[in-house]
Motif scaffolding. Sequence first.
Motif, PDB file in Angstrom:
ATOM      1  N   PHE A 173     -16.249   7.888   6.564  1.00  0.00           N
ATOM      2  CA  PHE A 173     -15.172   8.483   6.011  1.00  0.00           C
ATOM      3  C   PHE A 173     -14.713   8.028   4.725  1.00  0.00           C
ATOM      4  O   PHE A 173     -15.247   7.117   4.082  1.00  0.00           O
ATOM      5  N   THR A 174     -14.263   9.000   3.783  1.00  0.00           N
ATOM      6  CA  THR A 174     -13.915   8.940   2.467  1.00  0.00           C
ATOM      7  C   THR A 174     -12.443   8.803   2.374  1.00  0.00           C
ATOM      8  O   THR A 174     -11.784   9.643   2.835  1.00  0.00           O
ATOM      9  N   THR A 175     -11.857   7.957   1.457  1.00  0.00           N
ATOM     10  CA  THR A 175     -10.570   7.725   1.264  1.00  0.00           C
ATOM     11  C   THR A 175      -9.988   7.470  -0.171  1.00  0.00           C
ATOM     12  O   THR A 175     -10.842   6.980  -1.030  1.00  0.00           O
ATOM     13  N   LYS A 176      -8.782   8.060  -0.376  1.00  0.00           N
ATOM     14  CA  LYS A 176      -8.247   7.786  -1.858  1.00  0.00           C
ATOM     15  C   LYS A 176      -7.000   6.825  -1.554  1.00  0.00           C
ATOM     16  O   LYS A 176      -6.413   6.520  -2.678  1.00  0.00           O
ATOM     17  N   PHE A 177      -6.919   6.254  -0.396  1.00  0.00           N
ATOM     18  CA  PHE A 177      -5.759   5.266  -0.266  1.00  0.00           C
ATOM     19  C   PHE A 177      -6.024   3.735   0.138  1.00  0.00           C
ATOM     20  O   PHE A 177      -7.485   3.385   0.070  1.00  0.00           O
ATOM     21  N   ASP A 178      -5.374   3.000  -0.100  1.00  0.00           N
ATOM     22  CA  ASP A 178      -5.819   1.456   0.182  1.00  0.00           C
ATOM     23  C   ASP A 178      -5.125   0.747   1.043  1.00  0.00           C
ATOM     24  O   ASP A 178      -5.408  -0.516   1.262  1.00  0.00           O
ATOM     25  N   ASP A 179      -4.627   1.312   2.108  1.00  0.00           N
ATOM     26  CA  ASP A 179      -3.946   0.508   3.490  1.00  0.00           C
ATOM     27  C   ASP A 179      -5.000   0.267   4.410  1.00  0.00           C
ATOM     28  O   ASP A 179      -4.979   0.821   5.529  1.00  0.00           O
ATOM     29  N   VAL A 180      -5.674  -0.740   4.107  1.00  0.00           N
ATOM     30  CA  VAL A 180      -7.120  -0.917   4.867  1.00  0.00           C
ATOM     31  C   VAL A 180      -6.684  -2.282   5.976  1.00  0.00           C
ATOM     32  O   VAL A 180      -7.638  -2.537   6.676  1.00  0.00           O
ATOM     33  N   GLU A 181      -5.509  -2.706   5.632  1.00  0.00           N
ATOM     34  CA  GLU A 181      -5.493  -3.977   6.604  1.00  0.00           C
ATOM     35  C   GLU A 181      -5.445  -3.753   8.079  1.00  0.00           C
ATOM     36  O   GLU A 181      -6.122  -4.304   8.822  1.00  0.00           O
ATOM     37  N   PRO A 185       0.912  -1.355   0.019  1.00  0.00           N
ATOM     38  CA  PRO A 185      -0.155  -0.091   0.036  1.00  0.00           C
ATOM     39  C   PRO A 185       0.638   1.225  -0.135  1.00  0.00           C
ATOM     40  O   PRO A 185       2.030   1.182   0.629  1.00  0.00           O
ATOM     41  N   ARG A 186       0.502   2.275  -0.687  1.00  0.00           N
ATOM     42  CA  ARG A 186       0.985   3.509  -0.594  1.00  0.00           C
ATOM     43  C   ARG A 186       0.941   4.321   0.821  1.00  0.00           C
ATOM     44  O   ARG A 186      -0.039   4.448   1.459  1.00  0.00           O
TER      45      ARG A 186
END
Length: 369
Positions: A200-208, A16-17
């Motif tokens: 919440f809204t996000t543009k990222f993918d680090d959901v672990e 993830p970024r």
Amino acid sequence: MTAPAPEHLAAAPRLPRRWVPKRVYVTRSAADLPHGQRILRRVEAAGVQDVEVLRGDRLPPLRGADERATYALAKQTLAVVVAPPSKRRPQPIPPSADWRVDLAEGCPAHCQYCYLAGSLGGPPITRVYANLEEVLDGVAPLVGGGTVTSASEDRRGEGTTFETSCYTDPLALEHVTGSLSQAITHVGTHDFGGPVQMRFTTKFDDVEPLLDLPHHGRTRVRLSVNASGVQRFEGGTARMPERVGALRRLALAGYPVGLTVAPIMPVEGWREQYGELLDAFAAATDDVPGLDLTTELITHRFTPRSKEVLRGWYPRSALEMDEDARRSKRGKYGAVKHVYPAPVMHELRGWFQDALAQRLPAARLLYWT
């Protein structure tokens, strides 16, 4: 059965970024708080070398050679501060939610249409709040009140809603703050005496870090998504295939999820591009049991002040902000926004309503704006 996602939108495995600030300021009051100390440990673990605990509660001035240089310095800076009462005062936030709850202010992404431009004072330093427990304590007294979801026949089932991404992307900061996980756990396990939902809204993918939390379905995570012709304006964020995969993982972990399609722009080939985007999410969620999916559709708009700020931050941007191609719309307090002309809005809205009904029939459209 839903058609497979286009190849360029299929999720590809990668790390993830994660944004890591180059410098961190911690105010004296923030350093004295338990959550401030936890953030300090996290930034040090992330490898930040330039960490300064200030003698007082005022941040040092941050100025570069010009506006662009100042912007660059600010985007590399994290400040750990105490949210003052003015930042914790309950405020309604239509059409998203009943109330706004801020975990932070500022965002490390480089979106050339940034919603925060012109609305925050000074250089865009990202500020995270060390008095998180105090911020979260403000939720309970508001349960049962509000005018957006609590008083809506269509959305009452969401309960009293609390939006945490008005002035930040909380997932982008999670690895250096832990604030989002603590908020999700608090909302998921606290007895509020009535239905509650954090959003919440996000543009990222680090959901672990979020997948195994005791959320109990009380946090809706929306992925901010867009057509390929608009994604080029979203610097420093996760690529769209990673956002597709992140939403799928969250949905499989039992979270209510959503798509925030924003800002919608009628770029060349927009129908095909947005069609591919919706197909990708349809394929990613087709086999998710008990899927709870919403959509929010937000067209691009700008203010005179935001245009001025964005042109200073991104002087070479190709983003269209032509007042002559827009119509002016006045807000509740007289503020001017430049939005698309009525025929363009009508065409966009009609297409999206039809496309969602065909491609994502299980998705519930919350609003169009």
